[in-house]
Design an enzyme around this catalytic site. Structure first.
Site, PDB file in Angstrom:
ATOM      1  N   LEU A   1       0.791  -1.234   0.000  1.00 26.87           N
ATOM      2  CA  LEU A   1       0.000   0.000   0.000  1.00 26.87           C
ATOM      3  C   LEU A   1       0.829   1.292   0.000  1.00 26.87           C
ATOM      4  O   LEU A   1       0.260   2.378   0.125  1.00 26.87           O
ATOM      5  CB  LEU A   1      -0.980   0.023   1.186  1.00 26.87           C
ATOM      6  N   ASP A   2       2.133   1.200  -0.147  1.00 29.89           N
ATOM      7  CA  ASP A   2       2.946   2.424  -0.253  1.00 29.89           C
ATOM      8  C   ASP A   2       4.189   2.166  -1.108  1.00 29.89           C
ATOM      9  O   ASP A   2       5.293   2.571  -0.766  1.00 29.89           O
ATOM     10  CB  ASP A   2       3.359   2.908   1.142  1.00 29.89           C
ATOM     11  N   LEU A   3       3.969   1.496  -2.233  1.00 28.40           N
ATOM     12  CA  LEU A   3       5.087   1.221  -3.135  1.00 28.40           C
ATOM     13  C   LEU A   3       5.486   2.495  -3.872  1.00 28.40           C
ATOM     14  O   LEU A   3       4.646   3.170  -4.464  1.00 28.40           O
ATOM     15  CB  LEU A   3       4.706   0.135  -4.150  1.00 28.40           C
TER      16      LEU A   3
ATOM     17  N   ASN B   1      10.900   3.437  -1.390  1.00 26.20           N
ATOM     18  CA  ASN B   1      10.718   2.234  -0.577  1.00 26.20           C
ATOM     19  C   ASN B   1      11.253   0.980  -1.252  1.00 26.20           C
ATOM     20  O   ASN B   1      10.918  -0.140  -0.862  1.00 26.20           O
ATOM     21  CB  ASN B   1       9.235   2.045  -0.236  1.00 26.20           C
TER      22      ASN B   1
END
Length: 361
Positions: free
Chosen positions: A25-27, A31
């Site tokens: 949910l935060d690619l 990251n």
């Protein structure tokens, strides 16, 4: 440019998460970390927004970084694990073109661009391979129901998880090489070339991922040996194909004469001729292969409806010839890709050698 090895690493990590019903949910690029400079592998990081999400689960809470959020998340709709695949598409787009597809100064501007029905523009440069372009277009689909699925992503030829290094894949590669040598000794050069190329698709990634220096050098030496033999076979098969092409010219001309009353058949044959001309002029790329595939798709349909007779016999023979040329062209394209990887390995080996020398000093 982001290569297949990088996408393979990313796909492998996502497959691990997906099998455990975890969504990141935060690619985003920040990251994604590199394990080292000498032998880099991608690793996903920062699981602060990660959630357990079964395929049937849906959420509505805004999570992640706006530029990499999927449209359904930006527009505050219900969303599923599919949002991670959109983020991969944005990351791939940015790696290829140097900017994300919806670069915006404000969140409102970003939301307007995402809500727009206008197709996502793909720059003309750099020129992408057919597989890379197909994956990018299927990832960046606004409607999550029409977006590529996780299963399709993991089996996509650009992600190429099928050839991910493993003991089983090395056994498969060795088995293919044994078959290739047998065919080579029997004089079946075309089959040997195909088998060498299939084996190299397993061996080349294995070199990239091997960490033991001695095993890596031994494997690289074998790969170079197989590539050299495949190059020799390619020259032999090319010569044979040219001879076959010359022999088939008279039959091809006769077939065209017999197709004058069938515009659809004549058009398909002209498409095949265009592919042959492009290939003979040295234009052996995916566009030429696509011409072959388009013409064969049409010719096979027409062959099924063709009544028995001389024209059917000639058409069948022409299709067999074109299928052989298309298969051979596939192998040539694979060889070009493998040669590029071989050069990358040589640069990698040189860098490792320099690194070891510097360490000793």
């Amino acid at each position: 440019m982001l290569d297949k090895a990088a996408i393979r690493d990313c796909a492998c990590a996502l497959q691990f998460l997906h099998e455990r019903n975890i969504s990141h949910l935060d690619l985003k690029p920040q990251n994604i970390l590199l394990s080292s400079f000498d032998n880099p592998h991608l690793k996903l990081a920062d699981f602060g927004f990660a959630q357990y999400m079964s395929p049937w689960d849906e959420k509505s809470v805004l999570r992640g970084s706006p530029l990499y959020m999927a449209p359904e998340m930006v527009c505050s709709q219900q969303y599923s694990a599919q949002v991670d695949l959109w983020s991969v598409g944005v990351i791939l787009y940015e790696a290829l073109y140097g900017r994300p597809p919806f670069a915006s100064k404000t969140f409102v501007e970003l939301e307007e661009k995402i809500r727009s029905s206008q197709a996502i523009e793909l720059p003309g440069r750099p020129k992408l391979s057919r597989d890379c372009l197909d994956l990018l277009q299927r990832l960046l689909v606004r409607d999550p129901l029409k977006r590529i699925t996780f299963e399709e992503f993991f089996t996509h030829p650009f992600a190429d998880l099928e050839h991910m290094p493993s003991p089983e894949n090395l056994e498969r590669a060795t088995s293919l090489v044994v078959e290739a040598v047998e065919k080579d000794q029997q004089g079946d050069h075309s089959a040997a070339l195909s088998l060498y190329c299939k084996a190299l698709e397993y061996f080349v990634p294995a070199v990239h991922y091997e960490t033991d220096i001695r095993r890596k050098e031994a494997l690289r030496s074998k790969v170079n040996q197989y590539i050299s033999r495949a190059e020799e076979l390619k020259a032999v098969v090319t010569s044979n194909n040219r001879a076959i092409l010359q022999q088939g010219n008279s039959a091809r001309d006769l077939l065209r004469e017999m197709c004058r009353e069938s515009p659809r058949l004549l058009a398909a044959l002209q498409l095949a001729s265009a592919a042959v001309t492009k290939e003979e002029s040295g234009d052996s790329d995916s566009d030429t292969l696509e011409l072959y595939q388009q013409s064969l798709g049409e010719l096979l349909v027409l062959l099924a409806a063709e009544p028995a007779g001389r024209r059917r016999e000639l058409l069948h023979a022409e299709i067999q010839t074109l299928m052989g040329r298309a298969e051979y062209l596939k192998e040539k394209i694979k060889m070009k890709d493998l040669q590029w990887k071989e050069e990358s390995m040589e640069h990698e080996a040189l860098a490792e050698s320099i690194g070891r020398s510097c360490t000793l000093q």
